[in-house]
Motif scaffolding. Structure first.
Motif, short mmCIF file in Angstrom:
data_model
loop_
_atom_site.label_atom_id
_atom_site.label_comp_id
_atom_site.label_asym_id
_atom_site.label_seq_id
_atom_site.Cartn_x
_atom_site.Cartn_y
_atom_site.Cartn_z
N GLY A 38 38.70 46.44 45.25
CA GLY A 38 38.72 47.18 44.10
C GLY A 38 38.69 46.30 42.72
O GLY A 38 39.30 45.52 42.81
N VAL A 39 38.34 46.85 41.76
CA VAL A 39 38.32 45.97 40.54
C VAL A 39 38.39 47.00 39.20
O VAL A 39 37.90 48.35 39.37
N THR A 40 39.07 46.63 38.32
CA THR A 40 39.23 47.40 36.95
C THR A 40 39.38 46.40 35.85
O THR A 40 39.38 45.28 36.25
N VAL A 41 39.19 46.98 34.88
CA VAL A 41 39.46 46.14 33.44
C VAL A 41 40.90 46.63 32.70
O VAL A 41 41.06 47.90 32.58
N ASP A 42 41.41 45.70 32.48
CA ASP A 42 43.15 46.02 31.97
C ASP A 42 42.77 46.18 30.40
O ASP A 42 41.59 46.21 29.74
N ALA A 50 41.81 43.96 43.27
CA ALA A 50 42.37 44.11 44.53
C ALA A 50 41.83 43.11 45.78
O ALA A 50 40.90 43.51 46.16
N ASP A 51 42.70 42.12 45.95
CA ASP A 51 42.32 41.10 46.79
C ASP A 51 42.63 41.61 48.15
O ASP A 51 43.98 40.77 48.63
N SER A 52 42.34 42.07 48.89
CA SER A 52 42.82 42.85 49.89
C SER A 52 43.54 42.07 50.96
O SER A 52 44.57 42.22 51.53
N ASP A 53 42.43 41.15 51.55
CA ASP A 53 42.89 40.31 52.58
C ASP A 53 43.92 39.26 52.28
O ASP A 53 44.55 38.41 53.44
N ASN A 54 43.95 39.01 51.29
CA ASN A 54 44.95 38.12 50.35
C ASN A 54 46.51 38.92 50.09
O ASN A 54 47.26 38.20 49.57
N HIS A 55 46.34 40.04 50.10
CA HIS A 55 47.71 40.89 50.00
C HIS A 55 48.08 40.70 48.54
O HIS A 55 49.41 40.49 48.33
N ARG A 56 47.10 40.52 47.71
CA ARG A 56 47.51 40.30 45.94
C ARG A 56 46.70 40.77 45.22
O ARG A 56 45.53 41.45 45.52
N ILE A 57 46.97 41.03 43.94
CA ILE A 57 46.34 41.64 42.73
C ILE A 57 46.13 40.54 41.70
O ILE A 57 47.16 39.74 41.31
N GLN A 58 44.73 40.09 41.57
CA GLN A 58 44.33 38.98 40.81
C GLN A 58 43.82 39.45 39.39
O GLN A 58 43.26 40.27 39.20
N LEU A 59 44.51 38.86 38.56
CA LEU A 59 44.11 38.99 37.05
C LEU A 59 43.20 37.79 36.61
O LEU A 59 43.68 36.67 36.61
N LEU A 85 52.64 43.25 48.96
CA LEU A 85 51.59 44.45 49.22
C LEU A 85 51.22 44.04 50.73
O LEU A 85 51.14 43.03 51.32
N ASN A 86 50.36 45.14 51.13
CA ASN A 86 49.69 45.23 52.63
C ASN A 86 48.33 45.61 52.50
O ASN A 86 48.42 47.07 52.62
N GLY A 87 47.56 45.03 52.29
CA GLY A 87 46.09 45.50 52.02
C GLY A 87 45.81 46.57 50.99
O GLY A 87 45.31 47.57 50.96
N PRO A 88 45.92 45.62 49.75
CA PRO A 88 45.63 46.73 48.38
C PRO A 88 44.33 46.96 48.41
O PRO A 88 43.39 46.09 48.79
N LYS A 89 43.92 48.04 48.14
CA LYS A 89 42.36 48.58 48.28
C LYS A 89 41.89 48.98 46.68
O LYS A 89 40.86 48.84 46.56
N LEU A 100 48.68 50.14 38.67
CA LEU A 100 48.83 50.97 39.91
C LEU A 100 48.08 50.38 41.14
O LEU A 100 46.74 50.01 40.80
N VAL A 101 48.60 50.05 42.09
CA VAL A 101 48.11 49.63 43.52
C VAL A 101 48.25 50.45 44.46
O VAL A 101 49.26 50.93 44.88
N VAL A 102 47.03 50.94 45.29
CA VAL A 102 47.15 51.64 46.34
C VAL A 102 46.94 50.60 47.60
O VAL A 102 46.40 49.76 47.61
#
Length: 177
Positions: A38-42, A50-59, A85-89, A100-102
């Motif tokens: 997942g990706v969005t713009v702040d 949403a860096d799912s398999d690294n279990h993190r959100i990257q800016l 986090l666990n698998g952010p999508k 907001l992170v799912v």
């Protein structure tokens, strides 16, 4: 297989795309991603991934595509504590600029403060266990902000949930599915 985020010009379909995040292949380094989902713009024009398999959100900075990204949520290890986090999508930005992170495997929607990256996130929807009740989610896949509330794609329940921002943890309403 590419583990990157591409920015492609809308006006010219034949023009090449630019890699804006994930320039050093699959991995967990500052310029690497592992299954971005997942990706969005702040509010500042930067990319939230949403860096799912690294279990993190990257800016990732829009002003310097391909440069180092900063972890703003998650620790890089799959778990369920308020900083993990666990698998952010999916990821979205609230009207206040927070994230907001799912989380697919924690079955929840987390609200993470943009002003203090890496600090405690708050579960605003979902109980942490999969289920089909109005307060539960089952492998949520994406999130959007609408009129201040949160729309969650509750994938394994085959529905879209509208969750009230004003009362975190309250039951959500099924609006589709």
């Amino acid at each position: 297989d590419n583990h990157r985020i591409q920015l492609c010009p809308a006006a010219s379909h034949a023009s090449p795309c630019t890699t804006v995040a994930g320039t050093d292949g699959r991995g967990s380094g500052l310029t690497q991603l592992k299954t971005p989902t997942g990706v969005t713009v702040d509010n500042n024009g930067n990319y939230l991934v949403a860096d799912s398999d690294n279990h993190r959100i990257q800016l990732c900075p829009a002003a310097s595509p391909g440069s180092d990204c900063t972890t703003v949520a998650g620790t890089g290890s799959a778990a369920s504590a308020p900083t993990q986090l666990n698998g952010p999508k999916g990821v979205a930005v609230t009207t206040a600029g927070d994230y907001l992170v799912v989380e697919q495997y924690n079955h929840r929607l987390q609200l993470c403060p943009a002003a203090s990256p890496g600090s405690l996130c708050t579960a605003v929807a979902g109980t942490g266990s999969s289920g089909s009740g109005h307060a539960q989610l089952n492998r949520p896949a994406d999130v959007a902000v609408t009129a201040g509330d949160y729309l969650v794609a509750d994938a394994d329940n085959h529905r879209i949930q509208l969750c009230p921002a004003a009362s975190p943890g309250s039951p959500c309403t099924t609006v589709a599915g």
